[in-house]
Design a protein around this motif. Structure first.
Motif, PDB file in Angstrom:
ATOM      1  N   VAL A   1      -4.617   2.215  -0.666  1.00 48.57           N
ATOM      2  CA  VAL A   1      -3.428   2.977  -0.273  1.00 48.57           C
ATOM      3  C   VAL A   1      -3.879   4.194   0.527  1.00 48.57           C
ATOM      4  CG1 VAL A   1      -1.376   4.217  -1.045  1.00 48.57           C
ATOM      5  CG2 VAL A   1      -2.153   2.188  -2.300  1.00 48.57           C
TER       6      VAL A   1
ATOM      7  N   TYR B   1       0.960   4.680   2.790  1.00 46.64           N
ATOM      8  CA  TYR B   1       2.137   4.910   1.945  1.00 46.64           C
ATOM      9  C   TYR B   1       3.384   5.208   2.757  1.00 46.64           C
ATOM     10  CZ  TYR B   1       2.077   9.992   2.593  1.00 46.64           C
ATOM     11  OH  TYR B   1       2.140  11.260   3.132  1.00 46.64           O
TER      12      TYR B   1
ATOM     13  N   ARG C   1       8.999   7.033  -1.381  1.00 47.00           N
ATOM     14  CA  ARG C   1       7.670   6.486  -1.079  1.00 47.00           C
ATOM     15  C   ARG C   1       7.044   5.874  -2.331  1.00 47.00           C
ATOM     16  NH1 ARG C   1       7.504   4.541   2.366  1.00 47.00           N
ATOM     17  NH2 ARG C   1       9.727   4.793   2.533  1.00 47.00           N
TER      18      ARG C   1
ATOM     19  N   LEU D   1       6.073   1.908  -2.868  1.00 49.09           N
ATOM     20  CA  LEU D   1       4.723   1.489  -3.241  1.00 49.09           C
ATOM     21  C   LEU D   1       4.743   0.681  -4.533  1.00 49.09           C
ATOM     22  CD1 LEU D   1       1.690   1.426  -2.812  1.00 49.09           C
ATOM     23  CD2 LEU D   1       1.544   3.684  -3.890  1.00 49.09           C
TER      24      LEU D   1
END
Length: 251
Positions: free
Chosen positions: A110, A140, A225, A229
């Motif tokens: 990530v 991200y 966000r 994710l």
């Protein structure tokens, strides 16, 4: 949340059978006059931690310590600690190889820095040709339906930092108008990547005016966000669980 740094090797080996190793990566580079050098690393970690909190341990994810250095030669006009593209790719290759050798069959990277994106994706593509693993990579800020171009040291990152690390945010100064506009922020044609020498220095190190950033806006951004994710991790798990997660009885 399980963290590799706090595990014994036996605990890590057990987790590797079914779990996903997650590596956050960032950078150390200038973020105008109001944000710290480690902004990209801290924001990647903040989004990762938000996502893992949302997952509540399902699926099993082992969080690695963040890689704090990235590919940032375009920020050396001010201050940065930058790895060559070949160095960053080699570091990621070594990390992936170490994890695979240690028993992890699934790894997710990530990223929090735009300059790492292409290198990270290439590292994942190349390593998966050599080893029986399932790998994934994302930035991200590029996940989810509302993903967009976040900019650098502008409203997006400043709002997120006001939510995640308000004590590290200085008062942003209004961004002066730059004529002609830098091409990295406003390409002359959609889909065209353009780089022009000296653009970042001429633009003062940021892509947009950060004075409109708010903590409330950052909290909302962080939630979106982190949620995106978390969904991406679930999707990666479901797509790879049967082929690359060992059963409990396997060595």
């Amino acid at each position: 949340m399980p963290e590799l740094t706090r595990m014994t090797w036996r605990e890590a080996a057990t987790a590797a059978r079914t779990g996903i190793a997650l590596l956050p990566i960032g950078s150390q580079e200038q973020h105008a006059g109001h944000l710290p050098m480690g902004t990209d690393t801290m924001l990647a970690e903040a989004v990762v931690d938000d996502a893992l909190t949302r997952l509540c341990g399902d699926p099993d994810v082992v969080r690695l310590p963040a890689l704090p250095f990235g590919h940032s030669p375009h920020h050396l006009f001010a201050a940065a600690v930058s790895l060559r593209a070949t160095t960053l790719q080699a570091v990621l290759d070594d990390v992936l190889d170490s994890l695979a050798t240690s028993g992890f069959r699934r790894v997710l990277i990530v990223n929090g820095h735009g300059g790492n994106d292409e290198i990270m994706r290439l590292a994942v593509k190349q390593y998966s040709l050599r080893a029986d693993v399932a790998l994934a990579a994302c930035s991200y800020f590029s996940l989810g339906a509302d993903a967009g171009t976040p900019g650098h040291a502008g409203v997006f990152e400043t709002s997120l930092m006001l939510a995640a690390h308000p004590d590290l945010v200085r008062e942003p100064a209004p961004r002066p108008a730059v004529t002609p506009p830098p091409l990295f922020a406003e390409p002359p044609y959609p889909g065209l990547t353009v780089e022009r020498h000296g653009e970042w220095a001429r633009a003062g190190g940021s892509t947009d005016d950060a004075t409109a950033a708010t903590a409330a806006g950052g909290t909302a951004l962080l939630g979106r966000r982190g949620s995106a994710l978390a969904e991406a991790i679930r999707a990666f798990d479901l797509a790879t669980r049967e082929t690359h997660a060992s059963t409990e009885g396997e060595a």
